[in-house]
Design an enzyme around this catalytic site. Structure first.
Site, mmCIF file in Angstrom:
data_model
loop_
_atom_site.group_PDB
_atom_site.id
_atom_site.type_symbol
_atom_site.label_atom_id
_atom_site.label_comp_id
_atom_site.label_asym_id
_atom_site.label_seq_id
_atom_site.Cartn_x
_atom_site.Cartn_y
_atom_site.Cartn_z
ATOM 1 N N SER A 77 4.613 17.884 -28.580
ATOM 2 C CA SER A 77 3.339 17.279 -28.173
ATOM 3 C C SER A 77 2.191 17.812 -29.047
ATOM 4 O O SER A 77 1.345 17.054 -29.513
ATOM 5 C CB SER A 77 3.095 17.591 -26.690
ATOM 6 O OG SER A 77 1.971 16.917 -26.216
ATOM 7 N N THR A 117 -2.001 19.215 -18.579
ATOM 8 C CA THR A 117 -3.337 19.562 -18.084
ATOM 9 C C THR A 117 -4.058 18.349 -17.513
ATOM 10 O O THR A 117 -4.547 18.363 -16.379
ATOM 11 C CB THR A 117 -4.179 20.099 -19.270
ATOM 12 O OG1 THR A 117 -3.393 21.018 -20.019
ATOM 13 C CG2 THR A 117 -5.464 20.725 -18.809
ATOM 14 N N HIS A 164 -7.592 26.863 -19.658
ATOM 15 C CA HIS A 164 -6.413 27.151 -20.500
ATOM 16 C C HIS A 164 -6.286 28.664 -20.709
ATOM 17 O O HIS A 164 -5.447 29.108 -21.487
ATOM 18 C CB HIS A 164 -6.592 26.544 -21.892
ATOM 19 C CG HIS A 164 -6.240 25.099 -22.016
ATOM 20 N ND1 HIS A 164 -5.221 24.502 -21.328
ATOM 21 C CD2 HIS A 164 -6.760 24.121 -22.819
ATOM 22 C CE1 HIS A 164 -5.137 23.221 -21.681
ATOM 23 N NE2 HIS A 164 -6.058 22.971 -22.576
ATOM 24 N N LYS A 199 -1.119 21.283 -23.711
ATOM 25 C CA LYS A 199 -0.051 20.288 -23.838
ATOM 26 C C LYS A 199 1.030 20.404 -22.752
ATOM 27 O O LYS A 199 2.164 19.945 -22.914
ATOM 28 C CB LYS A 199 0.629 20.311 -25.236
ATOM 29 C CG LYS A 199 -0.269 20.341 -26.430
ATOM 30 C CD LYS A 199 -1.473 19.454 -26.348
ATOM 31 C CE LYS A 199 -1.153 17.981 -26.350
ATOM 32 N NZ LYS A 199 -2.431 17.210 -26.085
ATOM 33 N N SER A 200 0.637 21.038 -21.629
ATOM 34 C CA SER A 200 1.601 21.243 -20.542
ATOM 35 C C SER A 200 1.457 20.220 -19.426
ATOM 36 O O SER A 200 2.164 20.307 -18.421
ATOM 37 C CB SER A 200 1.396 22.640 -19.931
ATOM 38 O OG SER A 200 1.563 23.625 -20.902
ATOM 39 N N TRP A 256 -14.139 22.671 -17.285
ATOM 40 C CA TRP A 256 -13.508 23.904 -17.771
ATOM 41 C C TRP A 256 -14.442 25.091 -17.621
ATOM 42 O O TRP A 256 -15.592 25.028 -18.041
ATOM 43 C CB TRP A 256 -13.162 23.744 -19.254
ATOM 44 C CG TRP A 256 -12.292 22.568 -19.507
ATOM 45 C CD1 TRP A 256 -12.675 21.253 -19.588
ATOM 46 C CD2 TRP A 256 -10.879 22.586 -19.677
ATOM 47 N NE1 TRP A 256 -11.582 20.474 -19.793
ATOM 48 C CE2 TRP A 256 -10.477 21.246 -19.858
ATOM 49 C CE3 TRP A 256 -9.922 23.597 -19.693
ATOM 50 C CZ2 TRP A 256 -9.141 20.896 -20.049
ATOM 51 C CZ3 TRP A 256 -8.596 23.256 -19.892
ATOM 52 C CH2 TRP A 256 -8.218 21.924 -20.061
ATOM 53 N N TRP A 299 -2.921 15.477 -16.733
ATOM 54 C CA TRP A 299 -2.168 14.894 -15.615
ATOM 55 C C TRP A 299 -2.553 15.600 -14.310
ATOM 56 O O TRP A 299 -2.879 14.966 -13.314
ATOM 57 C CB TRP A 299 -0.666 15.056 -15.902
ATOM 58 C CG TRP A 299 0.226 14.173 -15.095
ATOM 59 C CD1 TRP A 299 -0.144 13.246 -14.154
ATOM 60 C CD2 TRP A 299 1.650 14.124 -15.176
ATOM 61 N NE1 TRP A 299 0.971 12.639 -13.640
ATOM 62 C CE2 TRP A 299 2.077 13.147 -14.247
ATOM 63 C CE3 TRP A 299 2.603 14.808 -15.940
ATOM 64 C CZ2 TRP A 299 3.429 12.843 -14.064
ATOM 65 C CZ3 TRP A 299 3.946 14.512 -15.755
ATOM 66 C CH2 TRP A 299 4.355 13.534 -14.843
ATOM 67 N N MET A 318 -2.703 6.048 -16.392
ATOM 68 C CA MET A 318 -3.583 6.989 -17.076
ATOM 69 C C MET A 318 -3.806 6.591 -18.538
ATOM 70 O O MET A 318 -4.880 6.774 -19.089
ATOM 71 C CB MET A 318 -3.030 8.413 -16.969
ATOM 72 C CG MET A 318 -3.213 9.025 -15.584
ATOM 73 S SD MET A 318 -2.562 10.692 -15.469
ATOM 74 C CE MET A 318 -3.494 11.552 -16.739
ATOM 75 N N ARG A 370 0.722 10.237 -25.182
ATOM 76 C CA ARG A 370 1.575 9.790 -26.280
ATOM 77 C C ARG A 370 2.882 9.184 -25.789
ATOM 78 O O ARG A 370 3.166 8.005 -25.942
ATOM 79 C CB ARG A 370 1.828 11.003 -27.197
ATOM 80 C CG ARG A 370 2.611 10.733 -28.452
ATOM 81 C CD ARG A 370 2.960 12.044 -29.127
ATOM 82 N NE ARG A 370 3.759 12.913 -28.269
ATOM 83 C CZ ARG A 370 5.086 12.947 -28.235
ATOM 84 N NH1 ARG A 370 5.786 12.166 -29.034
ATOM 85 N NH2 ARG A 370 5.722 13.760 -27.398
ATOM 86 N N LYS A 371 3.727 10.004 -25.153
ATOM 87 C CA LYS A 371 5.048 9.531 -24.741
ATOM 88 C C LYS A 371 5.289 9.812 -23.260
ATOM 89 O O LYS A 371 5.917 9.029 -22.563
ATOM 90 C CB LYS A 371 6.111 10.220 -25.593
ATOM 91 C CG LYS A 371 7.370 9.417 -25.777
ATOM 92 C CD LYS A 371 8.150 9.976 -26.941
ATOM 93 C CE LYS A 371 9.380 9.147 -27.233
ATOM 94 N NZ LYS A 371 10.172 9.752 -28.307
ATOM 95 N N GLY A 372 4.833 10.947 -22.815
ATOM 96 C CA GLY A 372 4.875 11.238 -21.385
ATOM 97 C C GLY A 372 6.267 11.366 -20.796
ATOM 98 O O GLY A 372 6.507 10.906 -19.677
#
Ligand code: A3P
Length: 292
Positions: A134, A52, A104, A49-50, A82, A54, A228, A253-255
């Site tokens: 997030s 990734t 991750h 949720k950092s 991954w 993006w 995106m 979601r919100k970005g």
């Protein structure tokens, strides 16, 4: 969440929790002990949720000189696969050089051969308060997080590291701790958010990739939140609902940065600040959110 963590949905490997099915002990062992890092490999490493996805999209667009064709036709997890995910590790491995690989993994579980290589690592960090928010919404999306904690109930679990991929503090301290031993570029979600173009140029510079102005413009344009969100190859809308139900809460979601301010109560802020101060007291690095 702890109760769910001990359920069959999860597996524990060396003190870290992983979603079962997508991860297996064998693959994690393989990633750590046998995966051979090449000197020209490029890793994008994040705590979940950092940002990734993006960073995967940005790297993918940089690799294609700004041409969005691949980003619009190939799922993001196949473009920058991954190293630790069971179904993708062979894809990660089989790429021709230069390989772009996501992870991750905390530093102690990462392929050991990184530490004797010249491979490049981009480590993207995000304000942990925004990660928490997030993650809360992501637990609606993700089938393996089948029970939605209230944010205030998730906070103590997050601070204790009783969440997927373990403690944010351990992850960040671990990677910061080796930043002078590996070829590492440290970036924050907040920098990407404030200055996407400048961040793309920094990444290109780190990778030794020269893009002309039009290519940089295209990377930036195609890596915006809006673009995106509409791209089915990175918004996870093509994944089966069983795994990711983006109708319940969109993956993109919100970005924004600072959404935590809309969700934290004063008591939550107080408890977060105390835990953060204690856990980060020996870290000789100031993030943008440390100054606020
Ligand atoms: P929010 O839930 O705060 O919106 P990850 O890919 O590591 O799981 O991170 C997902 C988070 O990154 C989500 O945060 C998502 O909206 C955000 N994100 C993804 N692409 C983004 C973009 N282009 N711009 C801003 N935020 C983005």
């Amino acid at each position: 969440m702890l109760e769910r963590m001990s359920s069959s949905n999860f597996l524990e490997y060396r003190g870290c929790l992983f979603p079962a099915g997508h991860y297996e002990i064998d693959s994690l062992e393989y990633a750590r002990n046998e995966f051979q890092v090449r000197k020209d490999d490029i890793f994008s490493i994040t705590y979940p949720k950092s940002g990734t996805t993006w960073m995967q999209e940005i790297l993918s667009l940089i690799r294609s000189d700004g041409d969005p064709n691949v980003s619009r036709t190939v799922p993001v997890w196949e473009r920058i696969p991954w190293v630790e995910v069971t179904s993708l590790r062979k894809k990660a491995e089989a790429q021709p050089s230069t390989r772009f690989i996501s992870s991750h993994l905390p530093v102690h579980l990462f392929p050991k051969s990184l530490f004797t290589s010249e491979a490049k690592v981009i480590y993207t960090v995000r304000d942990p308060r925004d990660i928490l928010v997030s993650l809360h919404f992501f637990s609606r999306t993700a089938g393996f997080l089948d029970e939605l904690d209230k944010i205030e109930d998730l906070l103590p679990k997050f601070l204790r590291g009783e969440v997927l991929f373990g403690s944010w503090f351990d992850h960040v301290r671990g990677w910061l701790g080796v930043r002078n031993q590996v070829n590492l570029l440290l970036l924050t979600y907040e920098e990407l958010f404030q200055d996407l173009r400048g961040s793309v140029l920094r990444i290109c510079n780190f990778l030794g990739k020269e893009l002309n102005e039009a290519a940089v413009d295209s990377v930036v344009e195609n890596a915006t939140f809006e673009k995106m969100k509409d791209n089915t190859m990175c918004n996870y809308s093509t994944v089966s609902k069983k795994h990711f139900d983006v109708q319940k809460s969109p993956f993109l979601r919100k970005g924004i940065s600072g959404d935590w301010k809309n969700h934290f109560t004063p008591a939550m802020s107080e408890s977060f600040d105390a835990a953060y101060k204690e856990a980060m007291k020996d870290v000789n690095f100031k993030f943008i959110w440390d100054q606020c």
